[in-house]
Every structure is written in structure tokens, then in C-alpha cells.
Design a protein around this motif. Structure first.
Motif, PDB file in Angstrom:
ATOM      1  N   ASN A 224     -20.209  17.313 -18.691  1.00  0.00           N
ATOM      2  CA  ASN A 224     -19.669  18.255 -17.426  1.00  0.00           C
ATOM      3  C   ASN A 224     -20.425  18.654 -16.953  1.00  0.00           C
ATOM      4  OD1 ASN A 224     -18.000  15.304 -17.334  1.00  0.00           O
ATOM      5  ND2 ASN A 224     -16.511  16.196 -17.859  1.00  0.00           N
ATOM      6  N   ASN A 225     -20.687  20.124 -17.603  1.00  0.00           N
ATOM      7  CA  ASN A 225     -21.464  21.246 -17.469  1.00  0.00           C
ATOM      8  C   ASN A 225     -23.037  20.905 -16.499  1.00  0.00           C
ATOM      9  OD1 ASN A 225     -18.963  23.142 -17.227  1.00  0.00           O
ATOM     10  ND2 ASN A 225     -20.121  23.638 -18.874  1.00  0.00           N
ATOM     11  N   VAL A 226     -23.588  20.409 -17.437  1.00  0.00           N
ATOM     12  CA  VAL A 226     -24.388  19.536 -16.907  1.00  0.00           C
ATOM     13  C   VAL A 226     -24.801  18.974 -15.585  1.00  0.00           C
ATOM     14  CG1 VAL A 226     -26.312  18.197 -18.376  1.00  0.00           C
ATOM     15  CG2 VAL A 226     -25.975  20.128 -19.397  1.00  0.00           C
ATOM     16  N   ASN A 227     -24.190  18.182 -16.136  1.00  0.00           N
ATOM     17  CA  ASN A 227     -23.424  17.099 -15.230  1.00  0.00           C
ATOM     18  C   ASN A 227     -23.498  17.611 -13.688  1.00  0.00           C
ATOM     19  OD1 ASN A 227     -24.144  14.900 -16.521  1.00  0.00           O
ATOM     20  ND2 ASN A 227     -21.947  13.449 -16.327  1.00  0.00           N
ATOM     21  N   ARG A 228     -22.891  18.281 -13.864  1.00  0.00           N
ATOM     22  CA  ARG A 228     -22.541  19.386 -12.517  1.00  0.00           C
ATOM     23  C   ARG A 228     -23.882  19.996 -11.709  1.00  0.00           C
ATOM     24  NH1 ARG A 228     -17.559  19.962 -14.078  1.00  0.00           N
ATOM     25  NH2 ARG A 228     -17.977  21.954 -15.585  1.00  0.00           N
ATOM     26  N   GLU A 229     -24.707  20.400 -13.206  1.00  0.00           N
ATOM     27  CA  GLU A 229     -25.822  21.411 -12.183  1.00  0.00           C
ATOM     28  C   GLU A 229     -27.177  20.333 -11.827  1.00  0.00           C
ATOM     29  OE1 GLU A 229     -26.943  23.343 -15.901  1.00  0.00           O
ATOM     30  OE2 GLU A 229     -25.273  24.587 -16.072  1.00  0.00           O
ATOM     31  N   GLN A 230     -26.591  18.993 -12.604  1.00  0.00           N
ATOM     32  CA  GLN A 230     -27.933  17.988 -11.866  1.00  0.00           C
ATOM     33  C   GLN A 230     -27.459  17.250 -11.031  1.00  0.00           C
ATOM     34  OE1 GLN A 230     -30.468  17.258 -13.840  1.00  0.00           O
ATOM     35  NE2 GLN A 230     -30.577  18.702 -15.264  1.00  0.00           N
TER      36      GLN A 230
ATOM     37  N   ALA B  14     -24.893  15.619 -10.872  1.00  0.00           N
ATOM     38  CA  ALA B  14     -24.486  14.141 -11.623  1.00  0.00           C
ATOM     39  C   ALA B  14     -22.552  13.381 -11.298  1.00  0.00           C
ATOM     40  CB  ALA B  14     -24.951  13.502 -13.025  1.00  0.00           C
ATOM     41  N   PRO B  15     -21.919  12.840 -11.235  1.00  0.00           N
ATOM     42  CA  PRO B  15     -20.836  12.929 -11.477  1.00  0.00           C
ATOM     43  C   PRO B  15     -20.151  13.080 -13.316  1.00  0.00           C
ATOM     44  CG  PRO B  15     -21.631  10.589 -11.628  1.00  0.00           C
ATOM     45  CD  PRO B  15     -22.832  11.230 -11.401  1.00  0.00           C
ATOM     46  N   GLU B  16     -19.035  13.614 -12.924  1.00  0.00           N
ATOM     47  CA  GLU B  16     -18.852  13.891 -14.076  1.00  0.00           C
ATOM     48  C   GLU B  16     -18.094  13.095 -15.187  1.00  0.00           C
ATOM     49  OE1 GLU B  16     -15.838  17.381 -13.307  1.00  0.00           O
ATOM     50  OE2 GLU B  16     -16.975  18.695 -12.590  1.00  0.00           O
ATOM     51  N   ILE B  17     -17.991  13.050 -16.192  1.00  0.00           N
ATOM     52  CA  ILE B  17     -16.991  12.562 -17.060  1.00  0.00           C
ATOM     53  C   ILE B  17     -16.003  12.550 -18.081  1.00  0.00           C
ATOM     54  CG2 ILE B  17     -17.443  10.965 -19.341  1.00  0.00           C
ATOM     55  CD1 ILE B  17     -19.853  11.036 -17.687  1.00  0.00           C
ATOM     56  N   ASN B  18     -14.384  11.401 -17.868  1.00  0.00           N
ATOM     57  CA  ASN B  18     -13.579  11.886 -17.504  1.00  0.00           C
ATOM     58  C   ASN B  18     -12.788  11.171 -18.581  1.00  0.00           C
ATOM     59  OD1 ASN B  18     -13.431  13.232 -15.182  1.00  0.00           O
ATOM     60  ND2 ASN B  18     -13.593  11.251 -14.104  1.00  0.00           N
ATOM     61  N   SER B  19     -13.909  10.723 -19.742  1.00  0.00           N
ATOM     62  CA  SER B  19     -13.068   9.358 -20.217  1.00  0.00           C
ATOM     63  C   SER B  19     -13.453  10.562 -21.694  1.00  0.00           C
ATOM     64  CB  SER B  19     -13.372   8.462 -20.440  1.00  0.00           C
ATOM     65  OG  SER B  19     -13.390   6.993 -21.133  1.00  0.00           O
ATOM     66  N   ARG B  20     -13.126  10.062 -22.947  1.00  0.00           N
ATOM     67  CA  ARG B  20     -13.616   9.834 -23.930  1.00  0.00           C
ATOM     68  C   ARG B  20     -14.546   8.860 -24.663  1.00  0.00           C
ATOM     69  NH1 ARG B  20      -9.112  12.510 -28.309  1.00  0.00           N
ATOM     70  NH2 ARG B  20      -8.401  14.158 -27.315  1.00  0.00           N
ATOM     71  N   TYR B  21     -13.685   7.586 -24.367  1.00  0.00           N
ATOM     72  CA  TYR B  21     -14.328   6.735 -24.399  1.00  0.00           C
ATOM     73  C   TYR B  21     -15.943   6.105 -24.092  1.00  0.00           C
ATOM     74  CZ  TYR B  21     -15.236   1.313 -24.056  1.00  0.00           C
ATOM     75  OH  TYR B  21     -15.570   0.081 -24.120  1.00  0.00           O
ATOM     76  N   THR B  22     -16.552   7.286 -22.938  1.00  0.00           N
ATOM     77  CA  THR B  22     -17.324   7.409 -22.224  1.00  0.00           C
ATOM     78  C   THR B  22     -18.339   7.782 -22.655  1.00  0.00           C
ATOM     79  OG1 THR B  22     -16.252   6.555 -19.911  1.00  0.00           O
ATOM     80  CG2 THR B  22     -19.084   6.726 -20.028  1.00  0.00           C
ATOM     81  N   LEU B  23     -17.989   8.784 -23.191  1.00  0.00           N
ATOM     82  CA  LEU B  23     -18.617   9.548 -24.213  1.00  0.00           C
ATOM     83  C   LEU B  23     -18.596   8.788 -25.972  1.00  0.00           C
ATOM     84  CD1 LEU B  23     -19.804  12.339 -25.333  1.00  0.00           C
ATOM     85  CD2 LEU B  23     -17.841  13.663 -25.664  1.00  0.00           C
TER      86      LEU B  23
ATOM     87  N   ILE C 250     -25.744  11.472 -19.538  1.00  0.00           N
ATOM     88  CA  ILE C 250     -24.845  10.161 -19.364  1.00  0.00           C
ATOM     89  C   ILE C 250     -24.759  10.362 -17.586  1.00  0.00           C
ATOM     90  CG2 ILE C 250     -22.344   9.163 -19.862  1.00  0.00           C
ATOM     91  CD1 ILE C 250     -21.783  11.295 -21.854  1.00  0.00           C
ATOM     92  N   VAL C 251     -25.419   8.941 -16.989  1.00  0.00           N
ATOM     93  CA  VAL C 251     -25.078   9.080 -16.495  1.00  0.00           C
ATOM     94  C   VAL C 251     -24.407   7.788 -15.887  1.00  0.00           C
ATOM     95  CG1 VAL C 251     -26.335   8.710 -14.276  1.00  0.00           C
ATOM     96  CG2 VAL C 251     -27.641  10.372 -16.136  1.00  0.00           C
ATOM     97  N   ILE C 252     -23.880   7.751 -15.571  1.00  0.00           N
ATOM     98  CA  ILE C 252     -22.895   5.980 -14.752  1.00  0.00           C
ATOM     99  C   ILE C 252     -22.776   5.389 -13.910  1.00  0.00           C
ATOM    100  CG2 ILE C 252     -19.899   5.020 -14.006  1.00  0.00           C
ATOM    101  CD1 ILE C 252     -20.970   6.464 -16.992  1.00  0.00           C
ATOM    102  N   ASN C 253     -23.784   4.728 -14.049  1.00  0.00           N
ATOM    103  CA  ASN C 253     -23.903   3.548 -12.676  1.00  0.00           C
ATOM    104  C   ASN C 253     -22.738   3.261 -12.081  1.00  0.00           C
ATOM    105  OD1 ASN C 253     -24.971   1.122 -11.048  1.00  0.00           O
ATOM    106  ND2 ASN C 253     -25.330   0.371 -12.604  1.00  0.00           N
TER     107      ASN C 253
END
Length: 100
Positions: A14-20, A22-31, A72-75
Motif C-alpha cells: 500500500n505504501n508503494v501503491n500510494r507513491e504510484q 494506485a488504489p490500496e489493497i484492503n484484503s489478504r485474499y488479494t495479496l 498489485i494493480v486491481i482492474n
């Protein structure tokens, strides 16, 4: 025990996504699905982005994500109603961060 933990890895992603931007990941499942997809790619002959001596592809995938070689980029075209509806095809690991 897996290190980093799920929580640490999600925070890192999520830190990397904020810098980029991109939306944050909120789910362990996605990870977990993203790491599993990358591990399968490695088993199928995809080149490693960092060298690991353990020989375990799951560990390799986690290390690559922690080293910021993958994101991780979510469509977001269609938002799933539940976590279970996030399919592997919705997770894009094809572009290393340094090329994004």
C-alpha cells in the motif's frame, strides 16, 4: 512462519501503491492470490527478478513483492461485490515497478 507477515506486506504494498497513485489493497485474499499467481509464473519458467537461494517459488514471489519488483494493480472497471469475486485475471503482475 512467513516473513514478512501478511499485515507487513500489505502495508508495504500500500505504501508503494500510494507513491504510484494506485488504489490500496484492503484484503489478504488479494495479496495471497497475487503472490500465488507470481509463484505459478515462476514454476512455469518466468525469470526471477531477484535471486533467492531457498528454491521455494512462494518465498521468491514474496521476496520480489517486498523488494518492490512487483506491484498489485486491481482492474477497477467493474468493482467486485465481494472479495471472492476478485479473480486472478483482475490482478496484473506483468509489469515490474521500474517499468511502470
Amino acid at each position: 512462519m512467513l516473513h514478512p507477515s501478511y499485515v507487513e506486506l500489505i502495508d508495504h504494498v500500500n505504501n508503494v501503491n500510494r507513491e504510484q497513485g494506485a488504489p490500496e489493497i484492503n484484503s489478504r485474499y488479494t495479496l495471497v492470490m497475487a503472490v500465488a499467481k507470481r509463484a505459478r509464473d515462476l514454476v512455469n519458467g518466468s525469470p526471477m527478478m531477484i535471486e533467492d537461494t531457498t528454491g521455494r517459488m512462494l518465498t521468491q514471489a514474496v521476496m520480489e513483492m517486498e523488494a518492490e519488483k512487483l506491484s498489485i494493480v486491481i482492474n477497477e472497471e467493474e468493482e467486485p461485490e465481494t472479495e471472492e469475486e476478485v479473480a486472478l485475471t483482475d490482478v496484473d503482475l506483468s509489469t515490474p515497478l521500474d517499468e511502470a
